[in-house]
Enzyme design. Sequence first.
Site, mmCIF file in Angstrom:
data_model
loop_
_atom_site.group_PDB
_atom_site.id
_atom_site.type_symbol
_atom_site.label_atom_id
_atom_site.label_comp_id
_atom_site.label_asym_id
_atom_site.label_seq_id
_atom_site.Cartn_x
_atom_site.Cartn_y
_atom_site.Cartn_z
ATOM 1 N N LYS A 83 24.460 -29.353 61.844
ATOM 2 C CA LYS A 83 23.805 -28.965 60.598
ATOM 3 C C LYS A 83 24.820 -28.480 59.558
ATOM 4 O O LYS A 83 24.790 -28.895 58.398
ATOM 5 C CB LYS A 83 22.806 -27.839 60.927
ATOM 6 C CG LYS A 83 21.907 -27.455 59.796
ATOM 7 C CD LYS A 83 20.787 -26.570 60.300
ATOM 8 C CE LYS A 83 20.631 -25.378 59.389
ATOM 9 N NZ LYS A 83 19.575 -24.474 59.788
ATOM 10 N N ARG A 130 40.930 -26.251 62.136
ATOM 11 C CA ARG A 130 41.603 -25.090 62.730
ATOM 12 C C ARG A 130 41.648 -25.259 64.238
ATOM 13 O O ARG A 130 40.616 -25.355 64.904
ATOM 14 C CB ARG A 130 40.920 -23.760 62.385
ATOM 15 C CG ARG A 130 41.717 -22.587 63.028
ATOM 16 C CD ARG A 130 41.328 -21.232 62.515
ATOM 17 N NE ARG A 130 40.017 -20.814 62.949
ATOM 18 C CZ ARG A 130 39.525 -19.581 62.776
ATOM 19 N NH1 ARG A 130 40.249 -18.668 62.160
ATOM 20 N NH2 ARG A 130 38.320 -19.288 63.188
ATOM 21 N N GLU A 166 52.280 -42.017 67.363
ATOM 22 C CA GLU A 166 51.350 -42.648 68.308
ATOM 23 C C GLU A 166 50.170 -43.307 67.596
ATOM 24 O O GLU A 166 49.699 -44.359 68.010
ATOM 25 C CB GLU A 166 50.852 -41.594 69.303
ATOM 26 C CG GLU A 166 49.968 -42.193 70.385
ATOM 27 C CD GLU A 166 49.467 -41.150 71.373
ATOM 28 O OE1 GLU A 166 50.065 -40.059 71.454
ATOM 29 O OE2 GLU A 166 48.460 -41.439 72.037
ATOM 30 N N ASP A 212 41.379 -10.338 63.086
ATOM 31 C CA ASP A 212 42.159 -10.462 64.317
ATOM 32 C C ASP A 212 43.312 -9.469 64.352
ATOM 33 O O ASP A 212 43.687 -9.000 65.422
ATOM 34 C CB ASP A 212 42.666 -11.898 64.478
ATOM 35 C CG ASP A 212 41.541 -12.821 64.919
ATOM 36 O OD1 ASP A 212 41.182 -12.789 66.100
ATOM 37 O OD2 ASP A 212 40.999 -13.528 64.058
ATOM 38 N N ILE A 216 33.385 -18.437 54.085
ATOM 39 C CA ILE A 216 32.738 -18.679 55.389
ATOM 40 C C ILE A 216 31.284 -19.105 55.223
ATOM 41 O O ILE A 216 30.631 -19.462 56.197
ATOM 42 C CB ILE A 216 32.774 -17.442 56.323
ATOM 43 C CG1 ILE A 216 32.245 -16.207 55.598
ATOM 44 C CG2 ILE A 216 34.157 -17.229 56.891
ATOM 45 C CD1 ILE A 216 31.708 -15.165 56.553
ATOM 46 N N HIS A 217 30.784 -19.016 53.987
ATOM 47 C CA HIS A 217 29.372 -19.350 53.743
ATOM 48 C C HIS A 217 29.298 -20.176 52.458
ATOM 49 O O HIS A 217 30.039 -19.898 51.502
ATOM 50 C CB HIS A 217 28.553 -18.057 53.605
ATOM 51 C CG HIS A 217 27.076 -18.280 53.560
ATOM 52 N ND1 HIS A 217 26.427 -18.698 52.421
ATOM 53 C CD2 HIS A 217 26.129 -18.154 54.516
ATOM 54 C CE1 HIS A 217 25.131 -18.820 52.679
ATOM 55 N NE2 HIS A 217 24.926 -18.499 53.949
ATOM 56 N N ASP A 244 58.071 -11.949 25.886
ATOM 57 C CA ASP A 244 59.433 -12.366 26.236
ATOM 58 C C ASP A 244 59.400 -13.301 27.442
ATOM 59 O O ASP A 244 58.365 -13.889 27.748
ATOM 60 C CB ASP A 244 60.365 -11.151 26.421
ATOM 61 C CG ASP A 244 59.909 -10.226 27.534
ATOM 62 O OD1 ASP A 244 58.894 -10.540 28.199
ATOM 63 O OD2 ASP A 244 60.552 -9.185 27.757
HETATM 64 N N1 COA Z 1 29.324 -24.315 56.461
HETATM 65 C C1 COA Z 1 28.306 -25.176 56.202
HETATM 66 N N2 COA Z 1 27.010 -24.818 56.148
HETATM 67 C C2 COA Z 1 26.731 -23.524 56.375
HETATM 68 C C3 COA Z 1 27.737 -22.583 56.665
HETATM 69 C C4 COA Z 1 29.094 -23.018 56.706
HETATM 70 N N3 COA Z 1 30.099 -22.187 56.966
HETATM 71 N N4 COA Z 1 27.182 -21.367 56.817
HETATM 72 C C5 COA Z 1 25.858 -21.542 56.645
HETATM 73 N N5 COA Z 1 25.577 -22.835 56.394
HETATM 74 C C6 COA Z 1 24.260 -23.421 56.108
HETATM 75 C C7 COA Z 1 23.215 -23.026 57.104
HETATM 76 O O1 COA Z 1 23.207 -23.921 58.183
HETATM 77 C C8 COA Z 1 21.984 -23.060 56.285
HETATM 78 O O2 COA Z 1 21.585 -24.424 56.161
HETATM 79 P P1 COA Z 1 20.056 -24.835 55.810
HETATM 80 O O3 COA Z 1 19.794 -24.337 54.434
HETATM 81 O O4 COA Z 1 20.077 -26.309 55.930
HETATM 82 O O5 COA Z 1 19.221 -24.130 56.863
HETATM 83 C C9 COA Z 1 22.428 -22.603 54.920
HETATM 84 O O6 COA Z 1 23.829 -22.882 54.880
HETATM 85 C C10 COA Z 1 22.217 -21.134 54.676
HETATM 86 O O7 COA Z 1 22.786 -20.389 55.709
HETATM 87 P P2 COA Z 1 22.291 -18.919 56.062
HETATM 88 O O8 COA Z 1 20.963 -18.990 56.747
HETATM 89 O O9 COA Z 1 22.391 -18.096 54.837
HETATM 90 O O10 COA Z 1 23.394 -18.413 57.058
HETATM 91 P P3 COA Z 1 23.351 -18.511 58.656
HETATM 92 O O11 COA Z 1 22.718 -17.261 59.172
HETATM 93 O O12 COA Z 1 22.823 -19.818 59.089
HETATM 94 O O13 COA Z 1 24.896 -18.481 59.009
HETATM 95 C C11 COA Z 1 27.054 -17.616 59.473
HETATM 96 C C12 COA Z 1 25.705 -17.352 58.805
HETATM 97 C C13 COA Z 1 28.023 -16.504 59.144
HETATM 98 C C14 COA Z 1 26.867 -17.714 61.004
HETATM 99 C C15 COA Z 1 27.571 -18.968 58.933
HETATM 100 O O14 COA Z 1 27.729 -18.833 57.545
HETATM 101 C C16 COA Z 1 28.832 -19.496 59.542
HETATM 102 O O15 COA Z 1 28.785 -20.099 60.615
HETATM 103 N N6 COA Z 1 29.995 -19.341 58.866
HETATM 104 C C17 COA Z 1 31.247 -19.843 59.322
HETATM 105 C C18 COA Z 1 31.790 -18.960 60.418
HETATM 106 C C19 COA Z 1 33.158 -19.356 60.804
HETATM 107 O O16 COA Z 1 33.531 -20.517 60.796
HETATM 108 N N7 COA Z 1 33.978 -18.371 61.183
HETATM 109 C C20 COA Z 1 35.324 -18.592 61.572
HETATM 110 C C21 COA Z 1 36.273 -18.232 60.501
HETATM 111 S S1 COA Z 1 36.312 -16.512 60.112
HETATM 112 MG MG MG Z 2 39.890 -15.218 64.026
#
Ligand code: COA
Ligand code: MG
Length: 291
Positions: free
Chosen positions: A16, A66, A114, A156, A227-228, A273
């Site tokens: 998703k 990553r 490769e 971290d 992240i969002h 300057d």
């Molecule tokens: N990339 C792509 N899509 C994302 C996303 C991301 N990083 N984070 C959320 N979405 C999507 C959700 O799937 C949701 O989709 P929908 O509208 O089709 O249902 C929409 O965006 C809204 O998301 P929301 O409900 O507000 O957040 P969530 O509770 O689903 O997710 C997190 C919150 C923090 C778990 C999520 O943002 C996430 O996985 N972030 C990345 C975390 C990560 O990679 N961390 C490692 C680096 S620090």
């Molecule tokens: Mg980390």
Amino acid sequence: MSILRSMLFVPGDSEKKLAKGAGIGADALILDLEDAVAAARRPLAREMICEYLSSADRARSELWVRMNPLDSADALRDVAAVVRARPDGIALPKCNGPEDVVQLSHWLDVLEVEHAIPAGSIEICAIATETAVAPFALGRYKGAPRLRILTWGAEDLAAALGASTNKDAAGDYTAPYVLARSLCLFGAYAAGVQGLDTVQPDFRNPAKLREECNEARRDGFLGKIAIHPDQVAVINECFTPSAEEIAHAQVVIDAFKANPDAGTLSLDGKMIDMPHLKQAERLMSIVTRRT
Ligand code: COA
Ligand code: MG
């Protein structure tokens, strides 16, 4: 080489989120195999990421992966699995110093041969403050192979130090993390690579995100990790020079062009300057590198 204002983390095992990531407008996605993916799901995530890399529209966002840290058993498996699908770059977490970048680069040298990929084309983003030793290496990245981006991580690092938190009561970073941030910034400029600010984990707080973006841009970072999806537009906006900034920079450059023998000039009642000229030229180069 263009500047990446926003790099959005997308968990590599989420169909998703991978589907959603493509249309968000991030300059790059970082398809994650590390902390956002449970160990048992990493083999599946590698497959999903390869499929995504092979089918996604690269014109919209660069696609980075990553990997897991070099000292983990997953590291070589990650890189060996994804290179065949030609990611634009690899983000290296828990990077201890330029020696780690060199080691990853050697792996990429072999894997590019490769898979008949042009030598040196896969770039590296070092996440360079996530271990206790890492901050001491930040001045040594100049010349590290394939290095395009230096960024920092506070979560971290806090875990590595046994810290109870990395923020004070007002929600601002405490001294050790401010130091890591500053060293990352100096290190990026010393190495001649892009400095990228770390994540703002409180993704429901756009005001705090904007504040962090503005502070980062003010200090010299050229982008920030997201992240969002909701964070991407704010980040892109904050790291795009405004029309007024561009116009002002052009006026400064033109003023010195018109007065080639002047070291200092007066503009709208203020002294300008060489540092102002340098600043103006840097801003214009950001604009050019974005287009
Ligand atoms: N990339 C792509 N899509 C994302 C996303 C991301 N990083 N984070 C959320 N979405 C999507 C959700 O799937 C949701 O989709 P929908 O509208 O089709 O249902 C929409 O965006 C809204 O998301 P929301 O409900 O507000 O957040 P969530 O509770 O689903 O997710 C997190 C919150 C923090 C778990 C999520 O943002 C996430 O996985 N972030 C990345 C975390 C990560 O990679 N961390 C490692 C680096 S620090
Ligand atoms: Mg980390």
